[in-house]
Design an enzyme around this catalytic site. Structure first.
Site, PDB file in Angstrom:
ATOM      1  N   GLU A  84       0.880  -1.165   0.000  1.00 27.92           N
ATOM      2  CA  GLU A  84       0.000   0.000   0.000  1.00 27.92           C
ATOM      3  C   GLU A  84       0.919   1.216   0.000  1.00 27.92           C
ATOM      4  O   GLU A  84       1.839   1.284   0.808  1.00 27.92           O
ATOM      5  CB  GLU A  84      -0.893  -0.011   1.238  1.00 27.92           C
ATOM      6  N   THR A 125      11.513   2.867  -0.548  1.00 33.77           N
ATOM      7  CA  THR A 125      11.273   4.258  -0.940  1.00 33.77           C
ATOM      8  C   THR A 125      12.217   5.203  -0.220  1.00 33.77           C
ATOM      9  O   THR A 125      12.664   4.912   0.905  1.00 33.77           O
ATOM     10  CB  THR A 125       9.813   4.647  -0.614  1.00 33.77           C
ATOM     11  N   ASP A 126      12.501   6.334  -0.838  1.00 29.91           N
ATOM     12  CA  ASP A 126      13.320   7.353  -0.173  1.00 29.91           C
ATOM     13  C   ASP A 126      12.599   7.980   1.015  1.00 29.91           C
ATOM     14  O   ASP A 126      13.225   8.618   1.874  1.00 29.91           O
ATOM     15  CB  ASP A 126      13.754   8.433  -1.163  1.00 29.91           C
ATOM     16  N   GLU A 127      11.291   7.775   1.107  1.00 33.94           N
ATOM     17  CA  GLU A 127      10.513   8.385   2.187  1.00 33.94           C
ATOM     18  C   GLU A 127      10.855   7.825   3.563  1.00 33.94           C
ATOM     19  O   GLU A 127      10.508   8.428   4.589  1.00 33.94           O
ATOM     20  CB  GLU A 127       9.019   8.250   1.908  1.00 33.94           C
ATOM     21  N   TYR A 153       2.591   5.454   6.102  1.00 34.41           N
ATOM     22  CA  TYR A 153       3.093   4.720   4.931  1.00 34.41           C
ATOM     23  C   TYR A 153       4.598   4.520   5.009  1.00 34.41           C
ATOM     24  O   TYR A 153       5.099   3.389   4.937  1.00 34.41           O
ATOM     25  CB  TYR A 153       2.730   5.450   3.634  1.00 34.41           C
ATOM     26  N   LYS A 157       7.073   1.103   5.528  1.00 31.94           N
ATOM     27  CA  LYS A 157       8.147   0.712   4.618  1.00 31.94           C
ATOM     28  C   LYS A 157       9.485   0.624   5.351  1.00 31.94           C
ATOM     29  O   LYS A 157      10.304  -0.262   5.077  1.00 31.94           O
ATOM     30  CB  LYS A 157       8.238   1.692   3.453  1.00 31.94           C
TER      31      LYS A 157
END
Length: 343
Positions: A84, A125-127, A153, A157
């Protein structure tokens, strides 16, 4: 070589499957997807009838289902795209994100250990790094930067990344992780910035932009991301994390203005709306590791990538209509029923 690609009916996963099947004729692909709202089998038309491709509908967080799949198949590697991924949805409710992104990753890792120490690549992800100041253009995240996720989110991750690395330490499972910037290209579900703005602009509707639009993202054309994953899958070192990016920093307002200019629409369509909670200011990646250690470099610039992306959406208005109307859900079911009849 038999490859399990999870989340393969999504934007990046479907592009990866098409990309790697064009390049590596020896590969057999099993695509696993739960077909949630963002899963679209039309994205896989190109490979659907290929004898080396097979689609399986299922949930990576269902341990019984995953065990049965691994028992039946003999996978050489797993590439996990399944997640997600929409930040706004995670702010509204985080449980689906925790189930898919953390529990689902754990179920896959357990299966990889149980069924022969199977090579596992986690698409991240870079997040997970959090954000950077808009004023400090000299700063960028490297693979050893601390994880400081801002949203449910990105937190899910980050949890999946840590879990993946723990299986390398505890079980000696050959894992790698790639952390990538914002992707753009064909078949992206129109809840993300670029396809959403394209759809709105084509319909001459207002383009909603969070806050002042100055938040900066590190953009990459989706096929460059796919080539990086291929490079890591075949040449990456077990236990390592690789940042993936084209080092194309653009503010959201600049991206939207580029779309309007290329489509010949007026900037008056831009409408500023209340900012997202906890909105990250800037992402930037130091990608020197993958470039120096694995020899990977991106090939598509922002302007060329945007031109290809816009042309694809203009040439595939029927796809957009199916997505926005919800017709794609029935199309998914028809494709599954047709395949079942042919078995």
């Amino acid at each position: 070589m038999k490859l399990l690609v999870t989340g393969g009916a999504g934007f990046i996963g479907s592009n990866f499957i098409k990309y790697i099947m064009r390049r590596r004729g020896d590969l057999e692909i099993v695509c696993l997807d739960k077909l949630t709202y963002a899963g679209d089998l039309a994205s896989l038309y190109e490979v659907w009838d290929n004898s080396k491709f097979r689609f399986v509908k299922g949930d990576i967080a269902d341990s019984g289902f995953i065990d049965a799949l691994f028992e039946k198949e003999t996978f050489d590697a797993v590439v996990n795209f399944a997640a997600e991924s929409h930040v706004d949805r995670s702010i509204e409710s985080s449980l689906d994100f925790l189930r898919s992104n953390v529990l689902g990753t754990g179920v896959l890792l357990d299966a990889c250990v149980k069924y022969g120490n199977i090579r596992f690549h986690q698409v991240s992800t870079d997040e997970v790094y959090g954000d950077l100041s808009l004023e400090r253009k000299d700063l960028a995240f490297c693979e050893t930067s601390p994880l400081r996720p801002s949203s449910p989110y990105s937190s899910s991750k980050a949890g999946a990344d840590l879990l993946t690395l723990s299986y390398y330490r505890t079980h000696c499972l050959p894992v790698t992780i790639s952390r990538c910037g914002n992707n753009f290209g064909a078949n992206q579900f129109p809840e993300k910035l670029i396809p959403l703005m394209i759809v709105k602009a084509l319909n001459n509707e207002n383009l909603p932009l969070y806050g002042n639009g100055l938040n900066v993202r590190d953009w990459i054309y989706v096929e460059d991301h796919c080539s990086a994953i291929e490079t890591i899958l075949y040449g990456g070192r077990a236990g390592e994390v690789y940042n993936v990016g084209a080092n194309i920093e653009r503010s959201n307002i600049d991206v939207v203005k580029t779309i309007l200019t290329m489509l010949g629409r007026d900037e008056k369509l831009i409408t500023y709306v209340k900012d997202r909670k906890g909105h990250d200011l800037r992402y930037a990646l130091d990608t020197s590791k993958i470039r120096s250690k694995l020899g990977w470099t991106p090939t598509v610039g922002f302007e060329d990538g945007m031109d290809m992306t816009l042309r694809w959406y203009l040439d595939n208005v029927s796809w957009l209509n199916d997505i926005t109307s919800g017709e794609y859900v029935e199309n998914n079911e028809r494709m599954l029923q047709k395949t079942a009849r042919l078995k």
